[in-house]
Design an enzyme around this catalytic site. Structure first.
Site, PDB file in Angstrom:
ATOM      1  N   THR A  21     -37.342  -3.728  21.231  1.00  0.00           N
ATOM      2  CA  THR A  21     -36.844  -2.592  20.437  1.00  0.00           C
ATOM      3  C   THR A  21     -35.746  -3.081  19.487  1.00  0.00           C
ATOM      4  OG1 THR A  21     -36.113  -0.271  20.595  1.00  0.00           O
ATOM      5  CG2 THR A  21     -35.093  -1.825  22.124  1.00  0.00           C
ATOM      6  N   ASN A  22     -34.965  -2.173  18.921  1.00  0.00           N
ATOM      7  CA  ASN A  22     -33.894  -2.561  17.995  1.00  0.00           C
ATOM      8  C   ASN A  22     -32.720  -1.593  18.142  1.00  0.00           C
ATOM      9  OD1 ASN A  22     -34.239  -0.286  16.025  1.00  0.00           O
ATOM     10  ND2 ASN A  22     -36.288  -1.185  15.932  1.00  0.00           N
ATOM     11  N   ARG A  23     -31.695  -1.768  17.317  1.00  0.00           N
ATOM     12  CA  ARG A  23     -30.441  -1.034  17.510  1.00  0.00           C
ATOM     13  C   ARG A  23     -30.406   0.353  16.864  1.00  0.00           C
ATOM     14  NH1 ARG A  23     -26.455  -4.241  19.468  1.00  0.00           N
ATOM     15  NH2 ARG A  23     -26.775  -6.480  19.332  1.00  0.00           N
TER      16      ARG A  23
END
Ligand code: PMT
Length: 217
Positions: A21-23
């Protein structure tokens, strides 16, 4: 105006307990959904997993993966007047998802990844969307040039570019600072809360949509 907004990150599963995933917190996209709802527009928010409350008077479709987001967008986009793609969609996903939790055995582990569908890039060319199309660009260099390339390549009416290498703005922060890139002009919106910026962006996008399409449906 009926407006579709994508927001948040996607989660690409590796095994039953792990994912890529990412931020992205979803704040920018949710602020946009709220700003359009306050203008009494019909809003459909398609979002990856976030910790945020769903804004009032907004239709909501939760998704996890890039493919799920693509499928939801492809289904609803043809009925929309405008679409704003704010989600931080994973560009790659594991080729296979392990059925069981991957055991810690070898010293190194290699994941093979494949490209996810480009949702924004499919809007015009695959889904045939005719409405007002807004993409975001998360850049760490050459903000204006990279945004303009995306504007042209993906058939967008507008790209909202943010420099995600700068502290305090962009991913997972309360504030942002954006450069609006359109065919004929650029407009810089100075650093502000995502809520204030979203109100400003909703005003500009509504005005542009009216200018292009004439009447509300
Ligand atoms: O969620 P927050 O914490 O509030 O942070 C906001 C944000 C930084 C995530 C947001 O402002 C932002 O920049 N969103 C776009 C993030 C991104 O993935 O940018 P990109 O330059 O990699 O992608 C360009 C465009 O293509 C974006 O509109 C993106 O939604 C879209 N895209 C990307 C990949 C893909 N497979 N499908 C897509 O539709």
């Amino acid at each position: 105006m009926k407006v579709l907004i994508t927001a948040g990150p996607t989660r690409e599963p590796i095994d039953p307990v792990r994912f890529l995933t990412n931020r992205s917190s979803g704040r920018m996209g949710y602020a946009l959904a709220e700003a359009f709802a306050r203008r009494e527009e019909q809003v459909l928010l398609i979002s990856g997993p976030t910790q945020l409350d769903i804004p009032d008077h907004v239709d909501f479709i939760p998704v996890e993966t890039a493919q799920e987001m693509y499928d939801a967008v492809a289904h609803y986009l043809p009925k929309m007047d405008a679409a704003i793609f704010c989600a931080a969609v994973a560009d790659y996903t594991p080729v296979t998802v392990a059925a069981q939790k991957i055991k810690k055995s070898a010293d190194t582990l290699t994941l093979e990844l494949k490209k996810t569908p480009d949702i924004l890039g499919s809007a015009r060319q695959v889904i045939g969307f005719q409405g007002y199309l807004v993409g975001f660009a998360a850049e760490t260099e050459d903000l204006e040039q990279n945004a303009r390339t995306k504007l042209e390549r993906k058939g967008c009416d507008m790209i909202i570019a943010n420099n995600v290498s700068r502290a305090g703005i962009g991913f997972d922060s309360a504030e942002n600072e954006v450069l609006i890139v359109e065919a004929a002009e650029n407009t810089a919106l100075p650093r502000d809360t995502k809520e204030h910026l979203a109100q400003h962006l909703a005003d500009i996008i509504s005005e542009r949509w009216l200018r292009k399409h004439g009447t509300m449906s």
